[in-house]
Design an enzyme around this catalytic site. Structure first.
Site, PDB file in Angstrom:
ATOM      1  N   CYS A 100       0.841  -1.176   0.103  1.00  0.00           N
ATOM      2  CA  CYS A 100       0.042   0.056   0.046  1.00  0.00           C
ATOM      3  C   CYS A 100       0.969   1.246  -0.101  1.00  0.00           C
ATOM      4  O   CYS A 100       1.779   1.273   1.001  1.00  0.00           O
ATOM      5  CB  CYS A 100      -0.816   0.029   1.334  1.00  0.00           C
ATOM      6  SG  CYS A 100      -1.941   1.430   1.397  1.00  0.00           S
ATOM      7  N   HIS A 142      -9.115  -3.836  -1.640  1.00  0.00           N
ATOM      8  CA  HIS A 142      -8.178  -2.842  -0.937  1.00  0.00           C
ATOM      9  C   HIS A 142      -8.623  -1.551  -0.827  1.00  0.00           C
ATOM     10  O   HIS A 142      -8.465  -0.581  -0.064  1.00  0.00           O
ATOM     11  CB  HIS A 142      -6.790  -3.268  -1.597  1.00  0.00           C
ATOM     12  CG  HIS A 142      -5.717  -2.302  -0.819  1.00  0.00           C
ATOM     13  ND1 HIS A 142      -4.843  -2.881  -0.224  1.00  0.00           N
ATOM     14  CD2 HIS A 142      -5.269  -1.128  -0.983  1.00  0.00           C
ATOM     15  CE1 HIS A 142      -3.770  -2.124   0.131  1.00  0.00           C
ATOM     16  NE2 HIS A 142      -4.237  -0.884  -0.312  1.00  0.00           N
ATOM     17  N   GLU A 143      -8.700  -1.188  -2.123  1.00  0.00           N
ATOM     18  CA  GLU A 143      -9.275   0.565  -2.224  1.00  0.00           C
ATOM     19  C   GLU A 143     -10.528   0.877  -1.651  1.00  0.00           C
ATOM     20  O   GLU A 143     -10.348   1.818  -1.027  1.00  0.00           O
ATOM     21  CB  GLU A 143      -9.269   0.844  -3.793  1.00  0.00           C
ATOM     22  CG  GLU A 143      -7.857   0.659  -4.473  1.00  0.00           C
ATOM     23  CD  GLU A 143      -6.646   1.006  -4.064  1.00  0.00           C
ATOM     24  OE1 GLU A 143      -6.651   2.282  -3.146  1.00  0.00           O
ATOM     25  OE2 GLU A 143      -5.437   0.656  -4.131  1.00  0.00           O
ATOM     26  N   HIS A 146     -10.224   1.168   1.935  1.00  0.00           N
ATOM     27  CA  HIS A 146      -9.479   2.831   2.540  1.00  0.00           C
ATOM     28  C   HIS A 146     -10.720   3.666   2.707  1.00  0.00           C
ATOM     29  O   HIS A 146     -10.636   4.700   3.569  1.00  0.00           O
ATOM     30  CB  HIS A 146      -8.660   3.283   1.358  1.00  0.00           C
ATOM     31  CG  HIS A 146      -7.444   3.087   1.488  1.00  0.00           C
ATOM     32  ND1 HIS A 146      -6.312   2.924   2.690  1.00  0.00           N
ATOM     33  CD2 HIS A 146      -6.711   2.106   0.407  1.00  0.00           C
ATOM     34  CE1 HIS A 146      -5.521   2.527   2.127  1.00  0.00           C
ATOM     35  NE2 HIS A 146      -5.295   2.008   1.005  1.00  0.00           N
TER      36      HIS A 146
HETATM   37 NI    NI Z   1      -3.756   1.075   0.034  1.00  0.00          NI
END
Ligand code: NI
Length: 196
Positions: A100, A142-143, A146
């Site tokens: 990341c 993953h995104e 966030h």
């Molecule tokens: Ni990330």
């Protein structure tokens, strides 16, 4: 376009839920997306979420170059998703390496849904809906994490598999970390370069 500063793990912006975008076509959203694209390109990452550039809005961008996913039938072009929603398809989960841009220097094995469906809005307000598997599905999860204040180490089940990338040469096989067995390392897949 401007290259924006990327927040690192520990900055509170990465641990709070982001707010929905009211108007995807608003000029300030277009400017944000332009800046995020410049920032992602500069960092050579696969994806970026708005909170990573200190903007608490539900916007992610990502792409999947073909070489990043051996199973991919085709690459995924740069995709801008506003107010995205993900649902898993099936029960299967798979653990694989992630990195990341907000966690520089580290890599870790993270369990993710193997297949997902996601939908959201494009910058022109039109709907995007796709199904994804493999690395494509992993990047989206993953995104979008966030946007909910989650950084990938928070998803890990075994923190022995959180490590500095420079120490990857010691890593041998799934679920096994050994020291100084260089033979096994040759067969190990490389961690994703950045994010994830
Ligand atoms: Ni990330």
């Amino acid at each position: 376009m401007a290259i924006l500063k990327i927040a690192r793990m520990g900055h509170p912006i990465l641990n709070r839920p982001a707010d929905p975008v009211a108007d995807p076509a608003a000029p300030e959203i277009a400017r944000l997306i332009d800046d995020m694209m410049a920032t992602l390109d500069d960092a050579e990452g696969a994806g970026l979420a708005a909170p990573q550039v200190h903007v608490p809005l539900r916007v992610v961008i990502f792409h999947v170059p073909r070489e990043r996913d051996a199973d991919a039938v085709e690459s995924v072009p740069l995709t801008i998703l506003i107010n995205p929603v993900i649902e898993p398809l099936g029960e299967a989960r798979r653990e694989d390496w992630e990195a990341c841009l907000s966690v520089p220097g580290l890599t870790g094995r993270v369990p993710r849904w193997e297949a997902v469906r996601y939908h959201g809005l494009a910058p022109d307000g039109s709907a995007i809906e796709r199904e994804a598997t493999g690395f494509h599905a992993r990047v989206v999860q993953h995104e979008c994490d966030h946007l909910d204040g989650i950084v990938y180490p928070m998803r890990m089940t075994n923190l022995a598999h959180l490590m500095f990338r420079e120490e990857m040469r010691h890593y041998v096989r799934d679920d096994e970390v050994l020291d100084e067995d260089e033979d096994g390392y040759e067969d190990e897949e490389e961690p994703a370069s950045e994010d994830p």
